[in-house]
Write a protein that holds these residues in place. Structure first.
Motif, short mmCIF file in Angstrom:
data_model
loop_
_atom_site.label_atom_id
_atom_site.label_comp_id
_atom_site.label_asym_id
_atom_site.label_seq_id
_atom_site.Cartn_x
_atom_site.Cartn_y
_atom_site.Cartn_z
N LEU A 30 0.47 -1.12 -0.45
CA LEU A 30 -0.26 -0.38 -0.06
C LEU A 30 0.71 1.36 0.42
CD1 LEU A 30 -2.77 1.04 -0.11
CD2 LEU A 30 -2.56 0.81 2.82
N VAL A 31 1.67 1.09 0.79
CA VAL A 31 2.78 2.52 1.15
C VAL A 31 3.83 2.76 -0.62
CG1 VAL A 31 5.16 3.01 2.06
CG2 VAL A 31 2.72 2.52 3.37
N ASP A 32 4.18 1.46 -1.25
CA ASP A 32 4.79 1.74 -2.30
C ASP A 32 3.37 2.27 -3.65
OD1 ASP A 32 7.16 0.68 -1.56
OD2 ASP A 32 6.93 -1.26 -1.92
N PHE A 33 2.74 2.07 -3.65
CA PHE A 33 1.48 2.19 -4.30
C PHE A 33 1.49 4.37 -3.77
CE2 PHE A 33 -3.05 3.43 -5.29
CZ PHE A 33 -3.00 2.87 -6.79
N ALA A 34 1.30 4.37 -2.92
CA ALA A 34 0.90 5.74 -2.70
C ALA A 34 1.68 6.21 -3.12
CB ALA A 34 0.49 5.74 -1.07
N ARG A 35 3.55 5.52 -2.61
CA ARG A 35 4.40 6.97 -2.95
C ARG A 35 4.63 7.18 -3.94
NH1 ARG A 35 8.25 4.06 0.62
NH2 ARG A 35 8.21 5.92 2.27
N SER A 36 4.22 6.22 -5.35
CA SER A 36 3.95 6.81 -6.79
C SER A 36 3.18 7.72 -7.17
CB SER A 36 3.97 5.33 -7.46
OG SER A 36 2.34 4.75 -7.00
N ARG A 37 1.59 7.47 -6.52
CA ARG A 37 0.55 8.57 -6.76
C ARG A 37 0.47 9.70 -5.45
NH1 ARG A 37 -2.93 5.70 -9.62
NH2 ARG A 37 -1.83 3.69 -10.86
N LEU A 38 1.53 10.04 -4.55
CA LEU A 38 1.18 10.53 -2.97
C LEU A 38 2.18 11.27 -3.58
CD1 LEU A 38 -1.95 9.30 -1.86
CD2 LEU A 38 -1.92 10.84 -3.17
#
Length: 173
Positions: free
Chosen positions: A54-62
């Motif tokens: 979840l953090v990796d996905f969020a890091r790429s978007r946010l």
């Protein structure tokens, strides 16, 4: 003298048999608590394993939400550490309290991150997959937590009931 022998055996054998019975019952209850914690440990580990995705996905978007991401990473590390400590000392109430506090903090941080992702990105297949996996894991955690709490309650009642408490205190239950 022959009449005194059966009476002596009765006076010695009955308390000994009762002590063995109570001890074995308390061992069974303690094993139930240990097994119930093992059932809780698996879903907690799964949740801890889902958070980096979840953090990796969020890091790429946010990228601009660094504080939220850092909070999730920090609370996950704290929860992972508390879980390892509680697994090693499953009968220590303080370790279980620290685990509960760390898991609550992780739940709050993950909820904030999910809310932020939902508000900024909206519908996304990856978010939906991760949210579904987390929700399923949360359901497993809730069920395992109820089982663990029931096992602890049974153990505490068994070890605290008089006269069984005498055996519990004697054998350090």
């Amino acid at each position: 003298m022959s009449a005194g022998l059966p009476l002596l055996l009765l006076v010695v054998a009955l308390p000994l048999a009762w002590t063995v019975f109570v001890h074995n019952r308390l061992v069974g209850l303690r094993t139930g608590v240990r097994n119930a914690f093992g059932g809780l440990d698996g879903p907690l580990k799964r949740r801890h394993d889902l958070v980096p995705d979840l953090v990796d996905f969020a890091r790429s978007r946010l990228a601009h939400e660094r504080g939220t991401l850092d909070a999730v990473v920090a609370t996950r590390q704290g929860a992972t550490s508390a879980r390892a400590s509680a697994a090693a000392r499953w009968s220590d109430p303080h370790a279980i309290e620290r685990l509960d506090a760390a898991e609550t903090a992780l739940s709050v941080a993950v909820s904030r991150l999910l809310d932020t992702l939902d508000a900024r990105i909206g519908d996304d297949a990856t978010i939906e997959r991760l949210t579904a996996a987390l929700a399923s894991t949360e359901d497993r955690i809730d069920a395992a937590r109820r089982t663990y709490n029931d096992a602890v309650a049974d153990y505490n009642v068994g070890a605290g009931r008089f006269p069984d408490a005498l055996v519990a205190a004697t054998f350090s239950f």
